[in-house]
Design an enzyme around this catalytic site. Structure first.
Site, PDB file in Angstrom:
ATOM      1  N   CYS A 160       0.756  -1.132   0.111  1.00  0.00           N
ATOM      2  CA  CYS A 160      -0.036  -0.004   0.075  1.00  0.00           C
ATOM      3  C   CYS A 160       0.962   1.139  -0.162  1.00  0.00           C
ATOM      4  CB  CYS A 160      -0.902  -0.006   1.304  1.00  0.00           C
ATOM      5  SG  CYS A 160      -1.755   1.437   1.375  1.00  0.00           S
TER       6      CYS A 160
ATOM      7  N   SER B 213       0.815   3.718   1.748  1.00  0.00           N
ATOM      8  CA  SER B 213       1.017   4.229   3.048  1.00  0.00           C
ATOM      9  C   SER B 213       2.534   3.524   3.639  1.00  0.00           C
ATOM     10  CB  SER B 213       0.001   3.749   4.203  1.00  0.00           C
ATOM     11  OG  SER B 213      -1.130   4.363   3.930  1.00  0.00           O
TER      12      SER B 213
ATOM     13  N   HIS C  52       4.912   5.919   2.123  1.00  0.00           N
ATOM     14  CA  HIS C  52       5.010   7.180   3.010  1.00  0.00           C
ATOM     15  C   HIS C  52       6.108   6.688   4.185  1.00  0.00           C
ATOM     16  CE1 HIS C  52       2.174  10.198   1.552  1.00  0.00           C
ATOM     17  NE2 HIS C  52       1.340   9.448   1.552  1.00  0.00           N
TER      18      HIS C  52
ATOM     19  N   HIS D 299       0.730  -3.976   5.807  1.00  0.00           N
ATOM     20  CA  HIS D 299      -0.450  -3.857   6.496  1.00  0.00           C
ATOM     21  C   HIS D 299      -1.694  -4.304   5.906  1.00  0.00           C
ATOM     22  CE1 HIS D 299      -0.211  -0.016   4.414  1.00  0.00           C
ATOM     23  NE2 HIS D 299      -1.591   0.194   4.521  1.00  0.00           N
TER      24      HIS D 299
ATOM     25  N   CYS E 242      -7.117  -3.041   3.765  1.00  0.00           N
ATOM     26  CA  CYS E 242      -6.722  -1.547   3.713  1.00  0.00           C
ATOM     27  C   CYS E 242      -7.203  -0.739   2.485  1.00  0.00           C
ATOM     28  CB  CYS E 242      -5.334  -1.366   3.869  1.00  0.00           C
ATOM     29  SG  CYS E 242      -4.848   0.393   3.873  1.00  0.00           S
TER      30      CYS E 242
HETATM   31  C1  CXF Z   1      -3.109   4.607   6.788  1.00  0.00           C
HETATM   32  C2  CXF Z   1      -3.500   5.716   7.316  1.00  0.00           C
HETATM   33  C3  CXF Z   1      -3.002   6.582   8.146  1.00  0.00           C
HETATM   34  C4  CXF Z   1      -2.194   6.006   9.374  1.00  0.00           C
HETATM   35  C5  CXF Z   1      -1.462   4.781   8.595  1.00  0.00           C
HETATM   36  C6  CXF Z   1      -2.195   3.811   7.939  1.00  0.00           C
HETATM   37  N1  CXF Z   1      -3.988   3.659   6.212  1.00  0.00           N
HETATM   38  C7  CXF Z   1      -3.676   2.840   5.521  1.00  0.00           C
HETATM   39  O1  CXF Z   1      -2.761   2.750   4.412  1.00  0.00           O
HETATM   40 ZN    ZN Z   2      -2.770   1.004   3.512  1.00  0.00          ZN
END
Ligand code: CXF
Ligand code: ZN
Length: 374
Positions: free
Chosen positions: A40, A42, A45, A61, A168
């Site tokens: 994902c 995230s 990130h 996740h 997710c």
């Molecule tokens: C994220 C949203 C912000 C916190 C961490 C996880 N969601 C999924 O990708």
């Molecule tokens: Zn995610």
């Protein structure tokens, strides 16, 4: 026990595949043998250092697998159960859960802590070095100890390598149109970002009977996929916000879409401006993408917002009632009414995890990559 896992030691470094040590599941926890996990945005990130996350950490996740062992006091799960792991746990009895908002459960306060729900850790490197959990489920690992509150049971015949995406992205994107706002028959919808999440917003809008579904993306390849998921019109985002919004207006009798979704979470000034300015007066703009933590603000005009009586909403996990909604979405998928297979551009091994992130950075290669462990 030992498990092969992908470790992120520091921001902007490749993940390293190593054997880690996992402690047995404690009270209220499950040891899960992972079958598959999605990759994902995230996780990217975190790799980019966009969010305050302790390292080293085992990312991932969006997993699904089979329960190998249950900790003390676990009553809802048994060894052999098939589960989807959600990136959020919900306790079921805090005020947010009682308000019907399990996505805002008090347990979320610990989400980025790197620890399990009791504040301790179950994982370390082979040499005994500290390792952090990620969102309590760290799915880039052959085995993972997870809270039972992060697991949703599914039937044994459900393909885990597909429905892992419901942990997710697929649920978030779908829920944005289905749970966050209730897109209805005849509505017009603008979706900015046709990746793993946006495609699900598009398909939820289509299933809900939206008449016009406009997908915007910088990559033509994504827009081809958007059509397969139900987009009626597509616009290539050439980074000219005024021109893109102008095209949205042309497609909506000059007024804009009833709902505008921002589903990117990267360089959000542009994508939010398109979603907001492309929303009809009195309409709702939904921000699904989660941006870099220190992003200063959003490009929403305080002149336009009240004058056109627009609403801007954020959503986490699509505002899904995930313990209830994920089984429902699994049902839709099994009945052939929800597309998931088509999201998966490639399957990878854990060793290829960095290729998954390279392809995500390229943006045009795949909507979702899935790592398979079996
Ligand atoms: C994220 C949203 C912000 C916190 C961490 C996880 N969601 C999924 O990708
Ligand atoms: Zn995610």
């Amino acid at each position: 026990m030992k498990s092969k896992a992908a470790i992120l030691y520091e921001p902007n470094a490749p993940l390293v595949i190593e054997e880690i040590e996992i402690d047995p599941p404690q009270a209220g926890e499950l040891l899960v043998k992972m079958s598959a996990t999605g990759i994902c945005h995230s996780d990217l990130h975190v790799i980019q250092g966009d969010w305050p996350v302790p390292m080293p950490t085992v990312l991932g996740h969006e997993g699904a697998g089979v329960v190998e062992q249950v900790g003390e006091g676990v009553t809802r799960f048994n060894k052999g159960d098939h589960v989807i792991l959600t990136f959020l746990p919900a306790c079921g009895h805090c005020q947010w859960c009682h308000r019907g908002k399990p996505n805002l459960c008090d347990l979320g306060a610990l989400l980025l802590s790197g620890k399990m729900l009791d504040g301790s850790s179950r994982i370390k490197t082979a040499g005994g070095g500290e390792l952090n959990h990620w969102l309590f489920i760290s799915t880039f690992s052959e085995y993972s100890v997870v809270p039972e509150l992060s697991a949703v049971k599914v039937a044994g015949d459900v393909p885990l390598e597909k429905v892992c995406l419901l942990g997710c992205g697929a649920t978030t994107g779908f829920g944005a149109a289905w749970r966050t706002v209730q897109v209805g028959p005849g509505d017009s919808v603008l979706v900015v970002g046709a990746g793993g999440l946006g495609l699900n917003t598009i398909q939820a809008a289509a299933i809900s009977g939206a008449s016009k579904i406009i997908a915007v993306d910088i990559h033509e390849e994504k827009l081809v996929l958007a059509k397969k998921f139900g987009a009626t019109h597509t616009i290539v985002n050439n980074h000219d916000v005024t021109a893109v919004v102008g095209q949205v207006m042309e497609l909506t009798e000059g007024v804009g879409a009833d709902y505008g979704f921002e589903v990117v979470g990267e360089d959000t000034d542009e994508t939010i401006a398109i979603a907001f300015n492309g929303t009809v007066k009195g309409g709702t703009t939904v921000i699904v993408g989660v941006a870099k933590a220190d992003t200063p603000g959003i490009p929403v005009s305080p002149f336009v917002l009240p004058l056109f009586a627009k609403t801007v909403k954020g959503t986490l996990f699509g505002n899904a009632q995930f313990q209830y909604d994920i089984p429902k979405l699994v049902g839709l998928y099994m009945e052939g009414k929800m597309k998931i297979d088509e999201l998966i551009g490639q399957e990878l091994t854990l060793e290829q995890v960095n290729k998954g992130f390279d392809d995500m950075r390229a943006g045009n290669k795949v909507a979702r990559s899935v790592i398979r462990f079996d």
